[in-house]
Design a protein around this motif. Structure first.
Motif, short mmCIF file in Angstrom:
data_model
loop_
_atom_site.label_atom_id
_atom_site.label_comp_id
_atom_site.label_asym_id
_atom_site.label_seq_id
_atom_site.Cartn_x
_atom_site.Cartn_y
_atom_site.Cartn_z
N CYS A 38 25.07 8.05 -19.22
CA CYS A 38 24.06 7.95 -20.26
C CYS A 38 24.56 8.51 -21.59
CB CYS A 38 22.81 8.74 -19.86
SG CYS A 38 22.09 8.22 -18.31
N ALA A 39 24.07 7.93 -22.67
CA ALA A 39 24.33 8.44 -24.02
C ALA A 39 22.97 8.74 -24.64
CB ALA A 39 25.09 7.43 -24.85
N ALA A 40 22.76 10.00 -25.00
CA ALA A 40 21.48 10.43 -25.56
C ALA A 40 21.73 11.31 -26.78
CB ALA A 40 20.68 11.19 -24.52
N VAL A 41 20.73 11.36 -27.66
CA VAL A 41 20.82 12.19 -28.85
C VAL A 41 19.80 13.31 -28.72
CG1 VAL A 41 20.58 12.25 -31.37
CG2 VAL A 41 21.59 10.25 -30.26
N THR A 42 20.27 14.55 -28.95
CA THR A 42 19.40 15.72 -28.85
C THR A 42 18.57 15.87 -30.12
OG1 THR A 42 20.98 17.26 -29.83
CG2 THR A 42 21.16 16.89 -27.44
N LYS A 43 17.62 16.77 -30.07
CA LYS A 43 16.77 17.04 -31.22
C LYS A 43 17.61 17.54 -32.41
CE LYS A 43 12.55 19.42 -32.47
NZ LYS A 43 11.56 20.40 -32.09
N SER A 44 18.68 18.25 -32.11
CA SER A 44 19.56 18.76 -33.18
C SER A 44 20.64 17.75 -33.59
CB SER A 44 20.20 20.08 -32.74
OG SER A 44 20.98 19.87 -31.58
N LYS A 45 20.44 16.48 -33.18
CA LYS A 45 21.31 15.36 -33.56
C LYS A 45 22.72 15.43 -32.94
CE LYS A 45 18.38 13.66 -36.76
NZ LYS A 45 17.27 13.02 -36.18
N GLU A 46 22.85 16.10 -31.83
CA GLU A 46 24.11 16.08 -31.09
C GLU A 46 24.05 14.93 -30.09
OE1 GLU A 46 26.50 19.91 -30.38
OE2 GLU A 46 24.46 20.33 -29.73
N VAL A 47 25.17 14.27 -29.90
CA VAL A 47 25.23 13.16 -28.95
C VAL A 47 25.81 13.68 -27.65
CG1 VAL A 47 26.13 10.86 -28.49
CG2 VAL A 47 25.54 11.51 -30.83
N GLU A 48 25.01 13.54 -26.60
CA GLU A 48 25.42 13.95 -25.26
C GLU A 48 25.77 12.72 -24.43
OE1 GLU A 48 22.84 17.96 -24.20
OE2 GLU A 48 22.65 16.19 -22.95
N ILE A 49 26.79 12.87 -23.64
CA ILE A 49 27.16 11.87 -22.64
C ILE A 49 27.01 12.58 -21.31
CG2 ILE A 49 28.99 10.38 -21.76
CD1 ILE A 49 30.29 10.68 -24.61
N CYS A 50 26.23 12.00 -20.42
CA CYS A 50 26.04 12.70 -19.15
C CYS A 50 26.05 11.73 -17.97
CB CYS A 50 24.77 13.54 -19.16
SG CYS A 50 23.29 12.68 -19.61
N MET A 51 26.46 12.27 -16.84
CA MET A 51 26.46 11.55 -15.57
C MET A 51 25.18 11.96 -14.85
SD MET A 51 28.17 9.47 -13.61
CE MET A 51 29.84 9.58 -14.22
N VAL A 52 24.38 10.98 -14.48
CA VAL A 52 23.09 11.23 -13.83
C VAL A 52 23.12 10.65 -12.43
CG1 VAL A 52 20.61 10.74 -13.91
CG2 VAL A 52 21.85 11.23 -16.03
N LYS A 53 22.76 11.46 -11.46
CA LYS A 53 22.63 11.00 -10.08
C LYS A 53 21.19 10.55 -9.87
CE LYS A 53 22.52 13.87 -6.45
NZ LYS A 53 22.95 14.76 -5.36
N HIS A 54 21.02 9.42 -9.21
CA HIS A 54 19.70 8.84 -8.97
C HIS A 54 19.54 8.60 -7.48
CE1 HIS A 54 17.12 4.94 -9.19
NE2 HIS A 54 16.35 5.97 -9.00
N TRP A 55 18.44 9.08 -6.95
CA TRP A 55 18.13 8.82 -5.55
C TRP A 55 16.62 8.76 -5.38
CZ3 TRP A 55 19.11 13.47 -7.60
CH2 TRP A 55 18.34 14.55 -7.21
N ARG A 56 16.21 8.34 -4.22
CA ARG A 56 14.79 8.18 -3.93
C ARG A 56 14.41 9.09 -2.76
NH1 ARG A 56 12.73 2.26 -3.45
NH2 ARG A 56 12.51 2.55 -5.68
N VAL A 57 13.31 9.82 -2.94
CA VAL A 57 12.74 10.63 -1.87
C VAL A 57 11.35 10.05 -1.61
CG1 VAL A 57 11.94 12.93 -1.20
CG2 VAL A 57 14.00 12.69 -2.60
#
Length: 171
Positions: A38-57
């Motif tokens: 994922c590529a997201a922008v924080t409130k302070s305008k920093e760009v984060e790249i993160c790996m997100v794990k997705h599962w179902r419970v």
């Protein structure tokens, strides 16, 4: 389907963190879980790249950030081979992270997004190598804003093929 996942990610994971999700792609992971880059922008305008794990419970979707980097620390994105249709790419931070996107198109979508976010927020010099420049430009026909159109075109193509096949059987 991808727009529903993006909406769910934005609402459940990034919204509470006061971040705006710009793009995500599915990447290969181990086991039954799915992983998204994922590529997201924080409130302070920093760009984060993160790996997100997705599962179902049971019937509930769960998301967890398992790795996080900042675009300002990205030195290079290496598409491995520009001349072949492959989903592999490397992201060079202080360490090299090997990735396998769901498709070559999603690999290009993510590289385009990072390039665009860099131009908007950082104006930092980082390299994008071993990608075909034609498909990296946001104004190209294959840009992410045209994905829905391309999906509809494919569905229509398959539907017309099925219609032709069924008409051939009748004659």
């Amino acid at each position: 389907m991808s727009s529903l996942v993006k909406e769910d990610l934005a609402k459940r994971l990034f919204g509470p963190r006061r971040q705006r999700l710009h793009e995500f792609i599915e990447v290969e992971g181990a086991g039954a879980q799915r992983y998204y880059l994922c590529a997201a922008v924080t409130k302070s305008k920093e760009v984060e790249i993160c790996m997100v794990k997705h599962w179902r419970v049971d019937r509930e979707e769960k998301y967890e950030i398992v790795e996080k980097w900042f675009l300002k620390d990205l030195e290079m994105i290496d598409g491995k081979e520009a001349d072949t249709d492959n989903p592999y790419f490397d992201m060079h931070f202080h360490k090299v992270y090997n990735m396998e996107a769901y498709s070559c198109a999603s690999k290009y979508t993510f590289a385009r997004t990072l390039n665009k976010l860099n131009a908007m927020y950082l104006k930092k010099d980082f390299k994008i190598v071993n990608f075909d420049d034609t498909y990296l430009n946001d104004d190209s026909f294959w840009s992410s804003s045209n994905r829905d159109f391309l999906v509809v075109m494919r569905v229509c193509f398959y539907a017309s093929n099925l219609l032709c096949l069924s008409l051939c059987r009748l004659s």
